[in-house]
Design an enzyme around this catalytic site. Structure first.
Site, short mmCIF file in Angstrom:
data_model
loop_
_atom_site.label_atom_id
_atom_site.label_comp_id
_atom_site.label_asym_id
_atom_site.label_seq_id
_atom_site.Cartn_x
_atom_site.Cartn_y
_atom_site.Cartn_z
N GLU A 107 -8.96 1.45 10.01
CA GLU A 107 -10.07 1.48 8.86
C GLU A 107 -11.30 1.95 9.50
O GLU A 107 -12.04 1.13 10.18
CB GLU A 107 -10.21 0.24 8.25
CG GLU A 107 -8.90 -0.23 7.48
CD GLU A 107 -8.95 -1.49 6.94
OE1 GLU A 107 -9.71 -1.70 5.91
OE2 GLU A 107 -8.19 -2.57 7.16
N HIS B 228 -3.65 1.44 1.34
CA HIS B 228 -4.57 0.38 1.66
C HIS B 228 -4.44 -0.73 0.38
O HIS B 228 -5.67 -1.57 0.26
CB HIS B 228 -5.83 0.72 2.21
CG HIS B 228 -6.39 -0.55 2.97
ND1 HIS B 228 -5.60 -1.42 3.89
CD2 HIS B 228 -7.77 -1.02 3.15
CE1 HIS B 228 -6.37 -2.42 4.40
NE2 HIS B 228 -7.58 -2.13 4.06
N SER C 9 -16.41 -0.83 -0.86
CA SER C 9 -15.90 -1.68 -1.76
C SER C 9 -15.91 -0.89 -3.27
O SER C 9 -16.67 -0.33 -3.62
CB SER C 9 -16.58 -2.98 -1.65
OG SER C 9 -16.10 -3.61 -2.88
N ASP D 91 9.53 -1.44 -16.28
CA ASP D 91 8.75 -2.34 -15.56
C ASP D 91 7.77 -1.66 -14.40
O ASP D 91 6.79 -2.24 -14.09
CB ASP D 91 9.28 -3.27 -14.49
CG ASP D 91 10.22 -2.88 -13.51
OD1 ASP D 91 10.25 -1.53 -12.87
OD2 ASP D 91 11.07 -3.45 -12.70
N SER E 219 5.59 0.51 -15.94
CA SER E 219 4.63 0.78 -16.74
C SER E 219 3.47 -0.23 -16.64
O SER E 219 3.38 -1.33 -16.21
CB SER E 219 5.21 0.38 -18.19
OG SER E 219 3.88 0.39 -19.09
N THR F 257 2.90 -3.30 -18.94
CA THR F 257 3.92 -4.55 -18.96
C THR F 257 3.68 -5.28 -17.56
O THR F 257 3.21 -4.65 -16.54
CB THR F 257 5.32 -4.14 -18.96
OG1 THR F 257 5.40 -3.36 -17.74
CG2 THR F 257 5.61 -3.43 -20.10
N HIS G 24 -11.77 1.04 -0.84
CA HIS G 24 -10.82 0.13 -0.65
C HIS G 24 -9.94 -0.33 -1.93
O HIS G 24 -10.73 -0.46 -3.17
CB HIS G 24 -11.53 -1.48 0.03
CG HIS G 24 -11.32 -1.77 1.16
ND1 HIS G 24 -12.05 -1.00 2.25
CD2 HIS G 24 -10.56 -2.65 1.85
CE1 HIS G 24 -11.65 -1.57 3.68
NE2 HIS G 24 -10.90 -2.49 3.28
N TYR H 15 -10.23 -2.34 12.34
CA TYR H 15 -11.53 -1.54 11.95
C TYR H 15 -11.83 -0.89 13.05
O TYR H 15 -11.71 -1.25 14.26
CB TYR H 15 -12.41 -2.52 11.43
CG TYR H 15 -12.33 -3.06 9.85
CD1 TYR H 15 -12.90 -2.43 8.82
CD2 TYR H 15 -11.33 -3.89 9.72
CE1 TYR H 15 -12.65 -2.79 7.56
CE2 TYR H 15 -10.79 -4.33 8.38
CZ TYR H 15 -11.68 -3.80 7.24
OH TYR H 15 -11.37 -4.13 6.27
#
Ligand SMILES: *[C@@H]1O[C@H](CO)[C@@H](O)[C@H](O)[C@H]1NC(C)=O
Ligand SMILES: *[C@@H]1O[C@H](CO)[C@@H](O)[C@H](O)[C@H]1NC(C)=O
Ligand SMILES: *[C@@H]1O[C@H](CO)[C@@H](O)[C@H](O)[C@H]1NC(C)=O
Ligand SMILES: *[C@@H]1O[C@H](CO)[C@@H](O)[C@H](O)[C@H]1NC(C)=O
Ligand SMILES: *[C@@H]1O[C@H](CO)[C@@H](O)[C@H](O)[C@H]1NC(C)=O
Ligand SMILES: *[C@@H]1O[C@H](CO)[C@@H](O)[C@H](O)[C@H]1NC(C)=O
Ligand SMILES: *[C@@H]1O[C@H](CO)[C@@H](O)[C@H](O)[C@H]1NC(C)=O
Ligand SMILES: *[C@@H]1O[C@H](CO)[C@@H](O)[C@H](O)[C@H]1NC(C)=O
Ligand SMILES: *[C@@H]1O[C@H](CO)[C@@H](O)[C@H](O)[C@H]1NC(C)=O
Ligand SMILES: *[C@@H]1O[C@H](CO)[C@@H](O)[C@H](O)[C@H]1NC(C)=O
Ligand SMILES: *[C@@H]1O[C@H](CO)[C@@H](O)[C@H](O)[C@H]1NC(C)=O
Length: 716
Positions: free
Chosen positions: A482, A136, A296, A653, A655, A658, A245, A521
């Protein structure tokens, strides 16, 4: 002359012989038991991981439905991770579980994955023993869902998005399948504190007093892990479920990112696969979602971004500026730091639970799957009353969004009255909801009657997957959306008690979120009445949860009795033939006199750890690289090795140190910005950054190019 044996010595001989016999029998029993149990203990286990990163530019990011949130680069790559667990004596009894670092699983993806699995493995993988789930993250590409409402958010059906995820899932499955080995599965559970808040506490409060009293928190704080260990003692993987979330990255972010749970998986894999680049190495850490509907990670809570005052009120409304100004954030100083703090908390608990896991899982593997018509499901509420689910529809508060990412118009959560202007607009442009649908969804005022819209394709699904798989005493319940905290708890209790009443007490129920198909939901009946975002997005109406509970009970019964579930048998849903793609074709151009990959803004000559190297190049559209994503990197950080007189790659890329940021200009021109956030533990030395891309110019084919920064020194 022989001494006659006395009775006493005869007795001694008899006793001795008897004792020797007893010991022999015991030793034999022990040896037989030892080998017998050794042969039957454990499972066949395989784990796999593959790159799922889709195109990182020009495609909307899926989750917030913010039209400004269009992909423009990447922080991290997205991975799909799989485990397969099979009975040691009957390998056909198996469960395949996938967790993908995307916003949600989609029916389109599931149907395509199943088709491919059938081609590769025949009947081994079926709808009942394959669970596909999503973490998600709200910072992955859209465009892989086949219902119209999702395609509006995703600019259509974007094949490069769909194929990247599809191929990533299949590759992770192939790896797990080919790498199965004898091993053991352990379960452990523990609480993570200070990492979540309930973002709809006023809905939660509507639940019955007696029910709330049984819980100490308005979120589920428990993490469950399954640890997988090979017979030779080697840790091969860890899968964990935790409700949160992945929205630490907010709706202004345009960079592909696996968010807090992705960072947690990254940290655990980095530690276990020491020396490997991110996304490489045999150990797999799969972090999966759970009943996160109202949970949240933005734990500072909602505040008005213009005045700073709290807006933790029923409508999440700011006196100045309305609902769109009410936003939750934290705990870090910005979203990048928040992502890492929450991710680290999750990682630390997973690591601790993995180290301490000692309860071994054993027993048969079973699974059950069915499609239910959620638009027409009769629920037995009690002995005298029944209720019905509704054709899908979203309410007004759907458009309000949440404190994790509010909507763009002035809708507020908790709306139970429609607005004549919006109603009239909807009726004119789309369709007026039928009275039946209006009544069915009450008290939800309907904004979009999606179940009554079918042009150009159905706007929402009617038929939904329900599924449970059990591995010994572990039952994984595949939730098709959800579920809020309390909705999830009710499912968990219902399934547990159903198993109990079928003679299977003490099952460990794992709620796995966002599986198989996306249906938004699911709240409790009481939370639904509040019509906040989660209730307005409970698309099958107030009795949705009851319908799911009834279905999951039927599946649990079927598993316990080894039979088919007592649910109507519906035909398999179909893959729509969709040719809706609102993306413009790519056309690159470069400024006169320059080449793709030329440096526009170079690195300084010296940096200290903690600083950011920021180099700009003449860029090309990253969509050109989509077909090569898995065997490709947009950037590398290289260190000069004095001993061998050569450059060594220290980061690619994938990582988290970066960032690749693509800035689109006019007339096909663009700039690619490469950043390296130099961590404190970086070795001093001489470094450089390289940029790789593919360009597509007028009348020419796609061409690979590269560019390099000047060298620079890094010191402590
Ligand atoms: C299979 O497992 C072995 C040992 O765990 C590991 O070394 C190897 O990389 C794995 N192979 C694949 C394809 O994952
Ligand atoms: C939203 O509503 C609030 C309060 O009614 C108002 O102050 C604000 O200006 C409105 N915002 C927009 C964009 O209409
Ligand atoms: C998102 O986070 C950034 C900080 O990283 C902040 O500047 C911005 O205001 C936030 N925006 C929203 C809409 O939350
Ligand atoms: C709804 O389900 C009932 C059986 O429960 C069935 O008789 C009816 O035809 C279904 N209606 C629709 C529109 O599918
Ligand atoms: C059955 O459910 C209905 C609707 O929720 C409720 O009004 C009624 O009181 C319930 N009856 C019993 C016996 O619980
Ligand atoms: C729907 O209900 C309203 C009043 O509640 C009524 O005026 C209208 O005729 C009904 N529409 C249909 C199609 O039955
Ligand atoms: C899908 O649609 C395309 C054009 O829209 C058509 O050419 C093709 O035959 C269709 N395929 C199927 C299987 O219906
Ligand atoms: C990119 O992928 C295409 C198609 O798979 C392939 O033909 C091409 O050689 C690849 N290019 C590079 C630079 O890897
Ligand atoms: C690098 O190696 C050369 C010899 O190969 C040596 O002269 C020089 O001092 C070395 N530089 C550093 C920074 O170690
Ligand atoms: C890195 O160093 C800076 C400055 O010395 C310091 O403020 C920061 O806390 C350090 N970060 C970590 C992760 O150690
Ligand atoms: C970079 O591009 C040049 C051509 O401009 C090519 O010769 C070279 O092989 C490329 N380097 C890499 C690492 O792809």
């Amino acid at each position: 002359m022989k001494k006659p044996k006395t009775t006493l010595s005869r007795l001694a001989i008899v006793i001795t012989v008897f004792l020797v016999l007893v010991i022999a029998v015991l030793v034999t029993l022990f040896v037989v038991h030892y080998f017998f149990s050794e042969k039957n203990a454990g499972y066949m286990i395989g784990v796999g991981r593959a790159d799922c990163t889709g195109p990182v530019a020009e495609i909307p990011l899926m989750g917030y439905a913010n039209p400004d949130q269009i992909g423009a680069g990447m922080i991290s790559r997205l991975y799909c991770r799989a485990f397969i667990i099979a009975e040691p004596d009957d390998w056909s009894k198996r469960v395949l579980y996938v967790t993908a670092e995307i916003a949600m699983m989609s029916q389109r993806l599931r149907l395509e994955v199943m088709k491919q699995l059938k081609e590769r493995y025949g009947d081994l993988y079926q709808h009942d023993n394959v669970i596909l789930s999503a973490v998600h993250t709200h910072s992955g590409p859209a465009g892989y869902l086949q219902y119209t409402l999702f395609m509006i958010a995703g600019k259509g059906l974007i094949k490069p998005s769909l194929n990247a995820i599809l191929n990533g899932i299949l590759e992770s499955v192939d790896m797990a399948h080919q790498n199965m080995t004898k091993g053991h599965v352990f379960i452990n559970k523990g609480l993570i504190e200070n990492s979540q808040i309930n973002r709809s506490p006023f809905s939660y409060l509507r639940n019955p007093e007696s029910e709330k009293l049984r819980y100490s928190s308005n979120t589920d704080q428990e993490m469950v892990v399954l640890k997988m260990v090979a017979d030779n003692g080697e840790d091969i993987g860890l899968f964990m479920w935790f409700p949160i979330h992945p929205v630490s990255m907010n709706n202004t972010n345009r960079l592909t990112c696996s968010d807090n749970v992705g960072y947690a998986a990254h940290l655990l894999e980095k530690e276990k696969n020491a020396g490997s680049f991110p996304g490489k190495g045999p150990y797999v850490a799969g972090f999966a979602s759970s009943n996160l509907g109202d949970v949240s990670p933005n734990i500072k809570g909602p505040h008005c971004i213009n005045t700073g005052e709290s807006c933790e009120n029923f409508n999440n409304y700011c006196p100045k500026g309305g609902a769109t100004k009410c936003i939750a954030s934290g705990p870090g100083k910005d979203m990048f730091e928040s992502t890492k703090i929450i991710g680290r908390n999750i990682y630390l608990k997973a690591k601790e639970l993995s180290m301490k896991a000692s309860e071994e899982i054993s027993g048969p593997i079973r699974s059950s799957h069915e499609w239910v018509d959620m638009a027409n499901f009769t629920v037995q509420l009690n002995a005298t009353h029944s209720g019905k689910t509704c054709k899908p529809a979203v309410g007004y508060s759907f458009a309000a969004g949440t404190v994790d990412g509010p909507g763009i118009l002035n809708f507020t959560q908790g709306t139970t009255e429609g607005n004549s202007l919006w109603d009239a607009l909807r009726d004119a442009l789309l369709v007026e909801p039928s009275n039946e649908t209006k009544d069915c969804h009450s008290p939800k005022p309907i904004l979009l009657p999606t179940g009554e819209l079918s042009k150009p394709y159905p706007w929402h699904p009617h038929v939904v997957d329900v599924q449970i798989a059990t591995i010994g005493s572990v039952a994984i319940v595949a939730l098709p959306g959800e579920f809020t905290t309390m909705a999830g708890r009710r499912v968990r209790e219902a399934v547990k008690s159903e198993f109990e009443s079928q003679g299977k007490p003490g099952m460990n129920i794992i709620l796995s979120g966002l599986c198989n198909i996306y249906t938004h939901y699911v709240t409790t009946y009481e939370e639904y009445q509040a019509q906040r975002y989660e209730g307005a997005s409970t698309i099958f109406g107030p009795h949705t949860l009851s319908a799911y509970i009834q279905s999951f009970r039927a599946l649990a019964r079927a598993i316990a009795k080894d039979t088919v579930p007592d649910l109507p048998q519906l035909p398999e849903p179909v893959i729509f033939n969709i040719s809706l793609n609102l993306l413009l074709p790519v056309l690159d151009a470069k400024p006169l006199g320059s080449k793709f990959g030329d440096v526009v803004q170079d690195a300084r000559s010296k940096y200290r750890v903690g600083e950011v190297v920021d180099v700009h190049f003449v860029g090309a559209n990253p969509r050109n690289s989509a077909a090569n994503m898995t065997s490709f990197t947009f950037l590398i950080v290289e260190k000069f090795d004095n001993a061998s007189r050569s450059w060594q790659v220290v980061h690619d890329d994938a990582s988290w140190d970066t960032r690749f940021i693509w800035q689109k200009g006019n007339w096909g021109r663009s700039t690619s910005q490469l950043q390296w956030h130099i961590q404190n533990n970086t070795e001093p030395g001489t470094y450089r950054l390289q940029y790789f891309g593919h360009s597509k110019e007028l009348l020419s084919s796609i061409r690979a190019f590269n560019g390099s920064s000047s060298t620079f020194e890094v010191s402590n």
